[in-house]
Enzyme design. Structure first.
Site, PDB file in Angstrom:
ATOM      1  N   ARG A   1       5.429 -12.797   9.684  1.00  0.00           N
ATOM      2  CA  ARG A   1       6.137 -11.579   9.317  1.00  0.00           C
ATOM      3  C   ARG A   1       7.477 -11.509  10.024  1.00  0.00           C
ATOM      4  O   ARG A   1       7.699 -12.157  11.034  1.00  0.00           O
ATOM      5  CB  ARG A   1       5.284 -10.335   9.555  1.00  0.00           C
ATOM      6  CG  ARG A   1       4.760 -10.130  10.953  1.00  0.00           C
ATOM      7  CD  ARG A   1       3.618  -9.104  10.949  1.00  0.00           C
ATOM      8  NE  ARG A   1       4.032  -7.790  10.478  1.00  0.00           N
ATOM      9  CZ  ARG A   1       3.330  -7.061   9.606  1.00  0.00           C
ATOM     10  NH1 ARG A   1       2.209  -7.531   9.102  1.00  0.00           N
ATOM     11  NH2 ARG A   1       3.744  -5.890   9.249  1.00  0.00           N
TER      12      ARG A   1
ATOM     13  N   GLU B   1       0.874  -1.171   0.000  1.00  0.00           N
ATOM     14  CA  GLU B   1       0.000   0.000   0.000  1.00  0.00           C
ATOM     15  C   GLU B   1       0.915   1.225   0.000  1.00  0.00           C
ATOM     16  O   GLU B   1       1.818   1.323   0.846  1.00  0.00           O
ATOM     17  CB  GLU B   1      -0.883   0.013   1.260  1.00  0.00           C
ATOM     18  CG  GLU B   1      -1.817   1.202   1.216  1.00  0.00           C
ATOM     19  CD  GLU B   1      -2.733   1.344   2.435  1.00  0.00           C
ATOM     20  OE1 GLU B   1      -2.752   0.439   3.284  1.00  0.00           O
ATOM     21  OE2 GLU B   1      -3.401   2.389   2.495  1.00  0.00           O
TER      22      GLU B   1
ATOM     23  N   LYS C   1       4.543   0.599   9.947  1.00  0.00           N
ATOM     24  CA  LYS C   1       4.580   1.785   9.084  1.00  0.00           C
ATOM     25  C   LYS C   1       4.074   3.013   9.813  1.00  0.00           C
ATOM     26  O   LYS C   1       4.583   4.108   9.601  1.00  0.00           O
ATOM     27  CB  LYS C   1       3.687   1.556   7.861  1.00  0.00           C
ATOM     28  CG  LYS C   1       4.372   0.876   6.717  1.00  0.00           C
ATOM     29  CD  LYS C   1       3.566   1.173   5.449  1.00  0.00           C
ATOM     30  CE  LYS C   1       3.495  -0.037   4.551  1.00  0.00           C
ATOM     31  NZ  LYS C   1       2.462   0.096   3.536  1.00  0.00           N
TER      32      LYS C   1
HETATM   33  P1  ATP Z   1       0.759  -1.950   7.932  1.00  0.00           P
HETATM   34  O1  ATP Z   1       2.050  -1.686   8.693  1.00  0.00           O
HETATM   35  O2  ATP Z   1      -0.032  -0.727   7.679  1.00  0.00           O
HETATM   36  O3  ATP Z   1       0.009  -3.158   8.418  1.00  0.00           O
HETATM   37  P2  ATP Z   1       1.969  -3.493   5.918  1.00  0.00           P
HETATM   38  O4  ATP Z   1       3.311  -3.448   6.567  1.00  0.00           O
HETATM   39  O5  ATP Z   1       1.181  -4.731   5.902  1.00  0.00           O
HETATM   40  O6  ATP Z   1       1.125  -2.321   6.469  1.00  0.00           O
HETATM   41  P3  ATP Z   1       1.714  -3.375   3.065  1.00  0.00           P
HETATM   42  O7  ATP Z   1       2.097  -2.256   2.189  1.00  0.00           O
HETATM   43  O8  ATP Z   1       0.305  -3.789   3.075  1.00  0.00           O
HETATM   44  O9  ATP Z   1       2.189  -2.918   4.485  1.00  0.00           O
HETATM   45  O10 ATP Z   1       2.654  -4.609   2.825  1.00  0.00           O
HETATM   46  C1  ATP Z   1       2.949  -5.136   1.559  1.00  0.00           C
HETATM   47  C2  ATP Z   1       3.314  -6.573   1.693  1.00  0.00           C
HETATM   48  O11 ATP Z   1       4.429  -6.726   2.557  1.00  0.00           O
HETATM   49  C3  ATP Z   1       2.181  -7.374   2.293  1.00  0.00           C
HETATM   50  O12 ATP Z   1       2.024  -8.568   1.543  1.00  0.00           O
HETATM   51  C4  ATP Z   1       2.636  -7.666   3.675  1.00  0.00           C
HETATM   52  O13 ATP Z   1       2.123  -8.884   4.115  1.00  0.00           O
HETATM   53  C5  ATP Z   1       4.147  -7.689   3.540  1.00  0.00           C
HETATM   54  N1  ATP Z   1       4.779  -7.328   4.799  1.00  0.00           N
HETATM   55  C6  ATP Z   1       4.574  -6.212   5.523  1.00  0.00           C
HETATM   56  N2  ATP Z   1       5.279  -6.222   6.665  1.00  0.00           N
HETATM   57  C7  ATP Z   1       5.976  -7.381   6.669  1.00  0.00           C
HETATM   58  C8  ATP Z   1       6.896  -7.998   7.585  1.00  0.00           C
HETATM   59  N3  ATP Z   1       7.245  -7.407   8.721  1.00  0.00           N
HETATM   60  N4  ATP Z   1       7.399  -9.206   7.249  1.00  0.00           N
HETATM   61  C9  ATP Z   1       7.067  -9.792   6.099  1.00  0.00           C
HETATM   62  N5  ATP Z   1       6.215  -9.276   5.200  1.00  0.00           N
HETATM   63  C10 ATP Z   1       5.663  -8.090   5.475  1.00  0.00           C
END
Ligand code: ATP
Ligand code: MG
Length: 561
Positions: free
Chosen positions: A263, A37, A273
């Protein structure tokens, strides 16, 4: 060895895909996507997801799309879109011509919503947000059906079209999937799939005043792009029934399989974020690319390499259970890469002046110094040596303890690539007593670092010739937080490490570094790995960031050493 030659540890996602291929599922296609996003910059957790999605595609001869999940216009911007693309490219991945935006599907998402309504599977609800929360029930109690749940198809279609046409205020009505208010899974209790929001969208402008919700958008976007494996993080596991439900109701081209993994959590930092955004906007750091942040652009500015980050993502593996990875694992990957590939040079961070009394006045020698002890192909450079040099303040002690093998009164040490010197006299500032200069003598017979008479010295020091030194700013970074799990503290700001950066205004470097390029990385011998700051360094103002120390000093500290 490139990344691709390395043996890859297998993981459960690779197993699933290999098995799908064996059964010729999806006609042997593998197609993944990375769906950020654009509401912030990418961080090290996203790097894991990027490496996984692009890596799996590459490994199985498939494709990986970059797709912006841009359904929340108020928080999103072009700045983030551009930064995300730059970061993915820098990490070494290529989406080729497959750049997509969920907003490109708004019209089709709308048409699919009308299909759901016609099939009696979606309805317009007039309950307020508070009422909806009340009706939703809890984990232990079932929800109750909204009084608007049984509107006729005609009424729902009419209201939904008028929602789109802008007849109702923001939040006045929503479109909900009509699933099951008694489901044990709260995500299935008639989730909202469209809301009214008058917000300017960075791509669609003011064309829409209704926006589809993430869960509804994501599965359909995957299907429209013929994704085969939709890999996401564990928090979406409970959303999978909704993902599948939407696709089962609609005449979409295919039904991708959602697979969840844990994650990445790293200690001593945060990967939320929202919190990263707060650190930046509240000025706790210098920007999204602050070298102390775990953002990809921050790690880049700090001097981490794409190869080291990819190696890290590979090593930590992919699992279904949440773990916290120690920051030292990442730092060790960086160290290993830099150890192999960086030129080694000499720099003095905290200079102490040394005058070599018996060295001829005005004489300058150019000593030949190889760039890497194990990689002759990296070549060598001339290093000037003269009567006045700088050594590291720490490398001298007026009154040394037994185990101190560096310079002290009467003691002899080796100057790297040069000569043995002996300290004869210590000059102190009369007022403060601080050591301000050493007078030494050198032994011309020890040129190159060995004494013909076979006498030994215990210490070898790095140094820089005073008259030729390049003066540079050097920034020493430490961890941004002083506790292992800052995200868990309610008052997480109070856990910021107050000493996470130390700026040295006039370090002295070998003159050759004047031509170092932005982002170029070096080992400063005995000190650590450093890189030219890509933002602040200028022709007459060199700035270096310490990427990582030579050894992991945190291990010692945490063991009380
Ligand atoms: P928020 O912090 O707002 O929950 P997000 O970190 O999930 O957002 P996105 O932009 O939706 O942010 O993430 C893009 C992709 O990265 C998604 O598929 C998400 O699952 C993955 N992602 C985000 N954070 C992690 C993490 N810490 N480890 C592994 N994958 C991640
Ligand atoms: Mg997300």
């Amino acid at each position: 060895m490139t990344d691709n030659d390395k043996p890859r540890p297998s993981n459960f996602i690779r197993h699933i895909i290999a098995e799908d291929l064996r059964q010729n599922k999806n006609n042997g296609r593998v197609h993944t996507r990375f769906p950020p996003e654009p509401n912030g910059y990418l961080h090290v957790g996203h790097a894991k997801s990027i490496c996984l999605n692009f890596g799996i595609a590459a490994e199985f001869n498939g494709k990986c799309n970059l797709r912006f999940d841009d359904t929340n216009p108020e928080k999103e911007s072009l700045e983030y879109i551009e930064a995300i693309m730059a970061d993915v490219r820098w990490l070494g991945f290529d989406w080729e011509d497959r750049l997509y935006y969920a907003s490109d599907y708004f019209e089709r998402l709308y048409e699919y919503a009308e299909i759901l309504i016609r099939d009696g599977k979606a309805y317009v609800d007039d309950l307020s947000a508070d009422q909806m929360r009340e009706y939703r029930g809890t984990l232990t109690e079932p929800g109750r059906e909204s009084p608007y749940r049984n509107r006729t198809v005609e009424e729902n279609l009419d209201l939904f079209r008028r929602m789109r046409a802008g007849e109702f205020g923001d939040g006045a009505r929503v479109l909900r999937a009509r699933i099951d208010m008694t489901s044990p899974n709260i995500n299935m209790r008639d989730p909202v799939i469209y809301r009214i929001k008058r917000a300017h969208h960075h791509r669609t402008g003011d064309r829409w005043c209704i926006y589809p919700m993430y869960d509804y958008t994501h599965c359909i976007s995957d299907a429209l792009e013929s994704i085969t494996h939709s890999i996401c993080t564990l928090e979406f596991e409970d959303h999978r029934p909704l993902y599948d439900w939407c696709l089962d109701q609609l005449p979409v081209p295919c039904h991708p399989q959602q697979i969840e993994f844990a994650r990445l959590n790293l200690n001593y930092t945060i990967t939320s974020k929202r919190k990263l955004n707060e650190l930046v906007t509240e000025g706790h750091v210098s920007g999204w690319d602050d070298p102390r942040l775990p953002t990809i652009t921050g790690m880049r500015r700090r001097g981490y390499t794409p190869a080291a980050i990819r190696d890290f993502c590979e090593r930590i593996g992919v699992t279904k259970n949440d773990t916290v990875i120690d920051m030292s694992v990442l730092e060790n990957c960086v160290r290993e890469d830099l150890d192999r590939n960086c030129k080694r040079i000499m720099a003095v961070l905290r200079p102490l002046r040394v005058v070599i009394s018996n060295y001829p006045d005005g004489q300058i020698e150019q000593l030949d110094a190889p760039y890497h002890p194990n990689r002759p192909e990296l070549g060598s450079r001339p290093v000037p040596f003269g009567k006045v040099i700088y050594i590291e303040r720490d490398d001298f002690m007026a009154d040394p303890p037994k185990k101190f093998f560096r310079l002290a009164p009467g003691r002899e040490v080796r100057l790297r690539y040069a000569y043995f010197i002996r300290c004869d006299e210590v000059i102190k500032d009369n007022a403060t007593g601080e050591v301000i200069e050493l007078r030494c003598t050198y032994d011309p017979a020890t040129k190159g670092g060995n004494a013909p008479d076979g006498r030994k010295v215990k210490g070898t020091l790095h140094w820089v010739a005073a008259d030729h030194a390049l003066t540079a700013e050097v920034r020493l970074y430490d961890r941004l937080f002083s506790v292992p799990d800052p995200g868990r503290e309610a008052d997480w700001r109070s856990t910021l490490n107050r000493n996470s950066v130390e700026v040295i205004k006039s370090a002295r470097l070998e003159p050759g570094l004047a031509s170092a390029l932005p982002e170029e990385r070096f080992q400063f011998e005995r000190l650590g790995y450093f890189c030219v700051d890509r933002r602040d360094a200028a022709l007459n103002h060199p700035v270096f960031n310490r990427t990582v120390t030579l050894k992991d000093s945190w291990v010692k500290e945490s063991q009380g050493g």
